[in-house]
Design an enzyme around this catalytic site. Structure first.
Site, PDB file in Angstrom:
ATOM      1  N   LYS A 196      -7.831 -12.918 -13.435  1.00 18.19           N
ATOM      2  CA  LYS A 196      -8.070 -12.498 -12.057  1.00 18.19           C
ATOM      3  C   LYS A 196      -7.086 -13.164 -11.109  1.00 18.19           C
ATOM      4  CE  LYS A 196     -12.320 -12.075 -10.565  1.00 18.19           C
ATOM      5  NZ  LYS A 196     -13.668 -12.376 -10.020  1.00 18.19           N
ATOM      6  N   GLU A 202      -4.931 -21.210 -20.129  1.00 21.83           N
ATOM      7  CA  GLU A 202      -4.732 -20.697 -21.485  1.00 21.83           C
ATOM      8  C   GLU A 202      -4.019 -19.334 -21.453  1.00 21.83           C
ATOM      9  OE1 GLU A 202      -8.734 -22.934 -21.472  1.00 21.83           O
ATOM     10  OE2 GLU A 202      -7.609 -21.607 -20.145  1.00 21.83           O
ATOM     11  N   GLY A 253     -16.907 -12.935 -14.851  1.00 23.05           N
ATOM     12  CA  GLY A 253     -16.116 -12.721 -16.059  1.00 23.05           C
ATOM     13  C   GLY A 253     -16.901 -12.142 -17.212  1.00 23.05           C
ATOM     14  N   ARG A 254     -18.128 -12.642 -17.425  1.00 23.91           N
ATOM     15  CA  ARG A 254     -18.896 -12.169 -18.575  1.00 23.91           C
ATOM     16  C   ARG A 254     -19.522 -10.809 -18.329  1.00 23.91           C
ATOM     17  NH1 ARG A 254     -20.622 -16.434 -15.962  1.00 23.91           N
ATOM     18  NH2 ARG A 254     -22.720 -16.641 -15.093  1.00 23.91           N
ATOM     19  N   GLU A 339     -23.720 -19.213 -20.716  1.00 24.58           N
ATOM     20  CA  GLU A 339     -22.978 -19.512 -19.488  1.00 24.58           C
ATOM     21  C   GLU A 339     -23.801 -19.133 -18.267  1.00 24.58           C
ATOM     22  OE1 GLU A 339     -18.453 -19.461 -19.203  1.00 24.58           O
ATOM     23  OE2 GLU A 339     -18.981 -17.632 -18.118  1.00 24.58           O
ATOM     24  N   HIS A 370     -26.686 -14.879 -46.900  1.00 22.13           N
ATOM     25  CA  HIS A 370     -26.132 -15.769 -47.918  1.00 22.13           C
ATOM     26  C   HIS A 370     -25.506 -17.014 -47.296  1.00 22.13           C
ATOM     27  CE1 HIS A 370     -26.638 -12.913 -51.297  1.00 22.13           C
ATOM     28  NE2 HIS A 370     -26.545 -12.014 -50.323  1.00 22.13           N
ATOM     29  N   LYS A 479     -11.694 -28.394 -17.464  1.00 23.61           N
ATOM     30  CA  LYS A 479     -10.405 -27.768 -17.154  1.00 23.61           C
ATOM     31  C   LYS A 479      -9.563 -28.676 -16.259  1.00 23.61           C
ATOM     32  CE  LYS A 479     -10.889 -23.405 -15.880  1.00 23.61           C
ATOM     33  NZ  LYS A 479     -11.544 -22.194 -15.324  1.00 23.61           N
TER      34      LYS A 479
END
Length: 512
Positions: A196, A202, A253-254, A339, A370, A479
């Site tokens: 944004k 990152e 964001g999510r 979050e 398994h 961050k």
């Protein structure tokens, strides 16, 4: 002022009911005593059938939970969200991701902007789909700019353009980007940079490395091979990008895959199918807005989450999608719930005297059987499991799908029924809860409805707990400290660091 759950009259009544009936609740006895239990605790919602009957809850507890929701003002809080009020109080923002899938046929203001952004994004996606020279699309983002698109592109693999491959890079760990670039050709690759602000550490580190690789491989037209999903048009232009698609601060964001962050999804499945994804979510929005609490699936699920977390004391929930295309759904739901509701203070900043978000985890079945189902069946902790199954397969291989569904049904049955063994080692205690979601088929519409269902479910539990489910301050401190430490690799300074961090830095970078 919102009403917090522990200040209501329903809260102590729920505690009394739990002590009298809930603590020793036995599912097997419940089914024997109530032949209509399945009908009472299952329901249809848009694109989804949900069976809640194998959960540790009775009709009285659910009725009290509905009272709790009403006392907490969940309906008013929901209506405030859909009215565009600034319910994200700590950031002073509205929460309007629902508007992204509302259709945009009418309206003004933000609705017009949403429609224009969608049309622009879908037009660009169509151009990319028609460009046979572009064989690989690389989405560079992190968090909601990665998890949502990556999950949806994988989930809708049978609808994907067969002439294009899709890659997702999020981690600042260079091994991930290097591994993706190793199999690409510059002239055949489109990079989508999703940030944004166009400053995410990152994402921009990966984007700059991708551009450097592109130029070293002989690529010359950055504007054709890079696009940006950002509001910082100027920074994108300085990077060499001219194709930019923005979104708004009322899109967390999510919750952003419905926005232009969904560009890789639109390229993968096309405009018509992307619109179906939005329509499925919009149908669930309408269900959440209009249905009374007693027949409102997101409400029932959110209240069940409160019942489990605050009364039974369950600390985690397992997500078990019995469809390989949903392999990234557990990770997506982790961010959505943890979050959103991983908070220790209420919306007024007051410490909470009760637990909030559980830990979400899981893998697709039958692989999980398994790996960790041993613990689910015979471990010391009770972990509610959520099975997600699809009735119609998207392949023609005989036997496979029947076996897959048989395993899903059998695992839910075994968790509930158990099996006695006097020797102990083969004893299954049973009475372990699960929810079963059944989709007719995995389509853009059913995926959209499933994701919106979980969004609203998280809203409900957060509303009852009295927290702000739409901020995420917890990701900020690390961050900031990472930027400080990164500079120390150049400055070689240890001033102001704790002894442990300083010792590790010396170990990692011996000259320090």
């Amino acid at each position: 002022m919102r009403v917090r759950c522990d200040t209501t009259t329903a809260w102590p009544r729920l505690h009394r009911h739990f002590e009298q009936r809930g603590r020793g609740f036995d599912l097997r006895q419940a089914f024997t005593a109530d032949r209509a239990r399945f009908d009472a605790f299952s329901q249809e919602a848009p694109e989804i059938f949900a069976d809640l009957s194998k959960n540790l809850i009775d009709r009285e507890a659910e009725a009290l939970l509905f009272e709790l929701a009403r006392e907490c003002g969940v309906e008013a809080h929901r209506d405030a969200m859909f009215a565009g009020e600034r319910i994200n109080s700590t950031e002073g923002r509205a929460v309007k991701h629902w508007l992204l899938r509302a259709g945009g046929e009418a309206g003004e203001g933000d609705a017009v902007l949403v429609r224009q952004a969608l049309e622009s994004m879908l037009a660009y996606a169509g151009q990319v789909r028609a460009d046979a020279a572009i064989t690989d699309v690389v989405n560079i983002g992190i968090g909601g700019s990665d998890l949502g698109p990556q999950m949806a592109v994988a989930a809708l693999e049978t609808f994907r353009d067969p002439g294009k491959r899709f890659h997702f890079v999020s981690n600042v760990d260079g091994h991930e980007l290097a591994g993706v670039l190793r199999g690409l050709k510059a002239g055949n690759t489109l990079f989508l940079v999703a940030s944004k602000t166009f400053t995410t550490l990152e994402t921009m580190t990966n984007a700059r490395s991708a551009r450097r690789w592109f130029e070293e491989q002989g690529g010359r037209d950055v504007a054709r091979h890079f696009a940006a999903l950002t509001t910082n048009v100027e920074a994108a232009r300085d990077f060499g990008i001219t194709s930019t698609f923005g979104f708004w601060d009322w899109v967390g964001g999510r919750y952003s895959l419905w926005s232009t962050i969904g560009l890789p999804i639109a390229i993968a499945i096309g405009a018509a199918q992307f619109q179906d994804l939005l329509r499925g979510a919009n149908a669930m929005d309408a269900h959440f807005r209009s249905q009374p609490l007693e027949s409102n699936l997101p409400v029932r699920l959110g209240l069940l989450d409160v019942w489990y977390r605050n009364f039974h004391g369950f600390t985690s929930r397992c997500i078990a999608p019995y469809h390989s295309a949903l392999k990234r759904l557990p990770a997506y739901l982790q961010q959505l719930e943890m979050e959103s509701n991983g908070k220790r203070v209420d919306a007024q900043g007051q410490p909470l005297p009760f637990a909030t978000s559980p830990v979400l985890w899981g893998e697709p079945g039958t692989n999980g059987q398994h790996a960790y189902f041993q613990m689910l069946h015979q471990g010391t902790d009770t972990v509610p499991v959520e099975f997600i199954a699809v009735r119609q397969p998207a392949h023609a291989l005989p036997v496979h799908h029947e076996l897959l569904l048989a395993n899903a049904l059998a695992q839910a049955q075994a968790l509930m029924q158990g099996k006695p063994d006097p020797g102990g080692h083969r004893h299954f205690p049973g009475n372990r809860p699960s929810t079963f979601f059944l989709l007719e088929s995995l389509t853009p519409a059913s995926l959209g409805a499933l994701l919106a269902l979980h969004e609203h479910r998280v809203f409900v539990s957060g509303s009852v707990w009295g927290i702000d489910s739409f901020d995420q301050w917890g990701v900020e401190l690390g961050k900031v400290l990472a930027q400080d430490i990164a500079q120390r690799f150049t400055s070689l300074s240890l001033n102001g660091l704790d002894d442990s961090t300083a010792g590790l830095l010396r170990r990692i970078h011996p000259p320090i």
